[in-house]
Design an enzyme around this catalytic site. Structure first.
Site, PDB file in Angstrom:
ATOM      1  N   SER A 166      21.292  -3.089  16.757  1.00  0.00           N
ATOM      2  CA  SER A 166      19.844  -3.356  16.592  1.00  0.00           C
ATOM      3  C   SER A 166      19.148  -2.207  15.877  1.00  0.00           C
ATOM      4  O   SER A 166      18.395  -1.454  16.480  1.00  0.00           O
ATOM      5  CB  SER A 166      19.182  -3.663  17.931  1.00  0.00           C
ATOM      6  OG  SER A 166      19.552  -2.744  18.941  1.00  0.00           O
ATOM      7  N   ASP A 221      -6.418  -6.122 -24.303  1.00  0.00           N
ATOM      8  CA  ASP A 221      -7.298  -7.251 -24.575  1.00  0.00           C
ATOM      9  C   ASP A 221      -8.772  -6.869 -24.658  1.00  0.00           C
ATOM     10  O   ASP A 221      -9.606  -7.692 -25.000  1.00  0.00           O
ATOM     11  CB  ASP A 221      -7.145  -8.342 -23.495  1.00  0.00           C
ATOM     12  CG  ASP A 221      -5.826  -9.071 -23.632  1.00  0.00           C
ATOM     13  OD1 ASP A 221      -5.210  -8.971 -24.711  1.00  0.00           O
ATOM     14  OD2 ASP A 221      -5.409  -9.720 -22.673  1.00  0.00           O
TER      15      ASP A 221
END
Lengths: 300, 632
Positions: free
Chosen positions: B545, B38
């Site tokens: 865990s 752009d």
């Protein structure tokens, strides 16, 4: 209600103060890198403001190369004393032993005294955050560096892996051994620095002002013969009215011919000049990406 | 010659007058957003060039580089001036946020140059977070693209009030007004749909210079400001901030000696004067401002944006992270919020995991719930999502471990914008924008009870603790835990064993084995273990865990010293060889997903209080060792 808009310098000042207060609150052992140049002078002045009426709660560290201008050493000691701060000076013992100097050792001089010396000093004292006076307008790779710039335990900077930095919220968390380099002047330009020195009446090294000084011209740089360690190759030092736009090791720092003896005159000259600040430093004269490489290796 | 070049004459003739002008300039921060082609870098390069921020030596380098790697043939490639890092130059794109500086007669500008590539949403959010204005670039030949919508949405989300729609490369469409109007109408419809009330469209050419600093003769149909005129005159956020209620987050308590106690910080909004009544949050204590201290002398009044030190007339508690506000207009305090979250890390969000939440100077522990929805930043659609990946934006509830003072982001960037930090890697993994507090937190208060946890423990004549065993499936956790409990029972200790498999038959039977479910599994077990320690029990747990964060989360829930991490260290090969329940075989055969050690990671403890090497000792010996270490 009508209040007053802060000027850009007031905003830059507030931003730098905010950053310093964050570091002191988050880091375990901060230090301020003090190179005695004009940016260091501004940074030190801001540190005094940030913590007033307390003295800045960290020491100053000068990573010395032994090749600075004599005027710099005398201001260094005086400035630290006036601020009520401890001054630490580190000289890389390997470079001392090998007699590393800018005349015989080229790039090794910067590498050993500055890059290695800095890493040694930070490790030696266990500093986990170090303030530096670098500005984003100085050089392209600096423009992309964060204000809080994270370094690995081996002091490396990874430009592809920087932490996002939003608002004025800074992430200073790190593991043991890792550290931050923090740049409170990131958003200042050279003009801002000069203007602030002028407005705040900050003492700077007299070399920034024009005076008659002994010089030789070598490789296109006007060098000042500051002491008798300067090996003359049959050259006769010539008195010229010169000043310095940036200060480093005297054999590596090019002077400009000038009659500017006051700050407004310096600013005037700077604004009308057509060469950028770092051109006076031999370090940048290699390839375009040299600074980025140096920074990845740990150069400030 | 435009206005900018008149400066030179003033500098040469009257430097003092110039300095006087320069010293009173205000500062505007803005970002430029656009896609790769752009012309964003070209636009910034042009602004720098036109405001004379390019020096002669840089120009020489630029000309050389333009010939070597430029894309403009023999012409100067302004983009090269802006694209900084070596790697990016080779790729030909800007990939990070770079900051540029220039000044005109009226203002100093800081431009954040942010990338247009989809994977770099986080960089744009970073650049937008400090900007007053955004320049959204559109290639006039291409019109409104997906990226245009994305950039506009992000700029709006991050609270930028001034949007400039710079329709660029007008020279390439022959300055065609009809084409310009079509793009404008399309953009306006989109902008309204996402709540952008106002924007400023400007037809420009960064390359040719049309309507950049001077009005272009090629667009006589356009009567608005040039880009530079607009940048020089648009209202600053800071001006608006000064008119809001007074708020200051405390960064640092200034205490040089017993006679001075000041609170240092940057004023987030409003203004404060000596004699003003203030309130400190979350405590709610009030006092009066006695001094506003700076090194340049005390002030009568200070305004938003200033970094000051405030002193109070009374000795009230106030520390880092607390907020000083106008007494009659305080901020809210809460511990549950709805927020927009922008995810910025390669590792996706784990709902339920605790992260550090940093809101200005305040750091607390926080969890992010499963997102209510994720926003497709290209279509603005709301999508269901269990998590957030890098560059995803979603809306989720956030819970902090204590009440914090805050303001909605749309009222205050300082008090409503936070970052999320991973507790293990310390990376900034996300950014959040607070919408509002959830009522639940405000209306449920902690009920004080008369029989304390100390009383419970005293009756049992023991010190409560949690013996947290972690290790791979088949490592021997349950066996050892069971033995430990039996031995403790023989010693008349009051215990309870929480076993992973058993808990999943009841309390946690709704949970599966995704990362998020594993986190929730551990969180619930942690809460139950905490209740049991309050009841005075010694709790033994046997859970794989696998994640360090969650084990640390449970540790943080407990009283200091009550959490004992015990690593049942069995190498994967050994556990797989035993395979008591036949699970490894199933996992290897692909019949069991997310199995720890096979296709889901196990993060071994770095410094467990007790490590059991099951290759060197029996379960009996292990249980004896644990008890010997805990009960001397």
């Amino acid at each position: 209600m009508s209040l007053r808009s802060l000027t850009h310098l007031q905003r830059l000042e507030a931003e730098a103060i905010h950053i310093m207060r964050e570091v002191v609150s988050e880091a375990e052992k901060p230090v301020m890198l003090y190179s005695v140049g004009k940016d260091s002078a501004v940074m030190l002045h801001l540190a005094k403001k940030a913590f007033y009426p307390s003295p800045p709660p960290f020491p100053l560290l000068h990573v010395d190369t032994t090749w600075k201008f004599r005027d710099m050493y005398s201001l260094r000691d005086r400035a630290a004393r006036k601020a009520g701060m401890q001054l630490l000076v580190h000289q890389n013992p390997d470079a001392v032993r090998q007699g590393i100097n800018p005349f015989d050792h080229g790039g090794l001089h910067t590498d050993m005294w500055k890059t290695e010396g800095l890493k040694q000093a930070l490790d030696l004292h266990g500093f986990d955050a170090a303030f530096g006076g670098a500005r984003r307008d100085e050089e392209k790779s600096r423009a992309k560096e964060r204000i809080f710039s994270f370094r690995t335990a081996s002091h490396r900077w990874d430009p592809k892996n920087q932490r996002p930095e939003l608002w004025r919220t800074y992430n200073a968390r790190k593991a043991r051994g890792e550290s931050m380099r923090v740049f409170p002047l990131s958003n200042w330009t050279e003009l801002d620095i000069w203007q602030y020195i002028h407005l705040e009446n900050i003492e700077i090294v007299p070399l920034y002002y024009a005076a008659e000084r002994p010089t030789v011209i070598r490789d296109g740089l006007t060098l000042m013969v500051d002491d008798d360690r300067f090996p003359l190759k049959g050259e006769e030092p010539v008195m010229r009215s010169i000043r310095f736009r940036t200060l480093g090791c005297y054999p590596l720092t090019g002077a400009v011919e000038s009659r500017a003896t006051t700050l407004p005159e310096i600013i005037q000259e700077m604004l009308l000049t057509t060469t950028s600040e770092r051109q006076g430093r031999a370090i940048d004269h290699d390839q375009a990406a040299s600074m980025e490489k140096k920074k990845q290796e740990g150069y400030f | 010659m435009n206005e900018i070049y008149k400066t030179d004459a003033l500098i040469a003739e009257d430097i003092d007058a110039y300095l006087e002008t320069h010293q009173h300039k205000t500062m505007l921060r803005f970002i430029t957003c656009g896609s790769v082609d752009d012309g964003k870098s070209t636009l910034i390069g042009r602004l720098l060039y036109d405001s004379k921020m390019i020096f002669e030596d840089q120009l020489a380098t630029l000309e050389a580089d333009s010939r070597r790697v430029g894309t403009q043939g023999e012409n100067i490639d302004f983009a090269l001036l802006v694209d900084g890092l070596a790697a990016e130059r080779e790729q030909g794109i800007t990939i990070d946020v770079a900051y540029r500086f220039f000044a005109t007669e009226k203002r100093k500008f800081i431009v954040a140059d942010t990338p247009g590539h989809e994977q770099y949403t986080r960089n744009m959010a970073t650049g937008a977070s400090t900007a007053d204005l955004a320049v959204i670039l559109i290639d006039a030949r291409k019109g409104v693209l997906t990226q245009t919508r994305r950039h506009s949405y992000l700029a709006h989300l991050l609270g930028i009030r001034h949007l400039v729609l710079a329709i660029n490369k007008m020279d390439l469409i022959g300055y065609d007004k009809a084409a310009y109007d079509r793009i404008l109408a399309e953009y306006r419809a989109f902008a309204e749909s996402i709540g952008i009330a106002d924007f400023t469209p400007i037809p420009i050419s960064g390359l040719a210079g049309d309507n950049m600093t001077t009005r272009s003769a090629n667009t006589r149909w356009y009567d608005g400001p040039t880009l530079m005129e607009h940048l020089e005159t648009v209202e600053l956020d800071q001006t608006l901030d000064q008119q809001k209620p007074f708020r200051m987050q405390v960064q640092w308590v200034n205490r040089p000696n017993l006679d001075f106690r000041g609170f240092s910080g940057t004023i987030a909004s409003g203004h404060v004067s000596v004699g003003d009544e203030i309130r400190v949050l979350p405590s709610g204590k009030t006092s009066v401002i006695s001094r506003i201290v700076t090194m340049d002398g005390d002030l009568d009044m200070a305004v938003a944006g200033q970094a000051v030190t405030l002193c109070f007339a009374d000795e009230i508690d106030c520390s880092r992270g607390q907020v000083i506000t106008a007494a009659n207009n305080p901020v809210e305090v809460a511990d549950q919020f709805e927020a927009s979250v922008i995810w910025m890390d390669e590792d996706q969000l784990v709902p339920g995991r605790t992260y550090w939440l940093k809101l200005g100077p305040l750091t607390v522990s926080a969890t992010v719930a499963q997102p209510k929805y994720q926003v497709n930043v290209n279509t603005m659609e709301h999508l269901a999502s269990k998590t957030l990946d890098l560059n995803a934006i979603g809306v989720a509830n956030i819970t902090t471990d204590r009440e914090i003072p805050f303001a909605p982001y749309q009222d205050s960037r300082d008090l409503g914008g936070f970052i999320l930090i991973d507790k293990m890697t310390n990376r900034t993994v996300g950014a959040g924008l607070i919408h509002f507090a959830l009522r639940r937190a405000q209306n449920i208060h902690w009920q004080a009870t008369d029989i304390s946890r100390e009383h419970h423990a005293g009756m049992k004549n023991q010190k409560p603790m949690v013996l947290w065993m972690t290790g791979l499936s088949g490592s021997g956790k349950s066996t050892i835990a069971n033995l430990v409990e039996k031995k403790l029972a023989r010693m008349n200790r009051h215990t309870f064993l929480l076993d992973g498999d058993n808990v999943r038959h009841g309390l946690n039977k709704d949970l599966g084995f995704t990362d998020a479910d594993r986190v929730e599994n551990i969180r619930r077990v942690g809460e139950v273990a905490k209740l049991m320690t309050d009841a005075g029990l010694i709790v033994i747990t046997a859970f794989i865990s696998p994640f360090r964060s969650e084990r640390e989360m449970v540790r943080a829930m407990m009283q200091p010293g009550e959490f004992v991490e015990i690593f049942i260290d069995t190498p994967l090969e050994e556990a797989e060889k035993r395979d008591v329940k036949g699970l490894y075989a199933k996992a290897r055969a692909g019949q069991l997903k997310n199995f720890t050690g096979i296709d889901s990671p196990y993060e071994a403890p770095e410094a467990p209080q007790i490590r059991i090497d099951t290759a060197r000792m029996s379960a009996e010996e292990a249980a004896d060792l644990i008890i010997a270490k805990l009960i001397p």
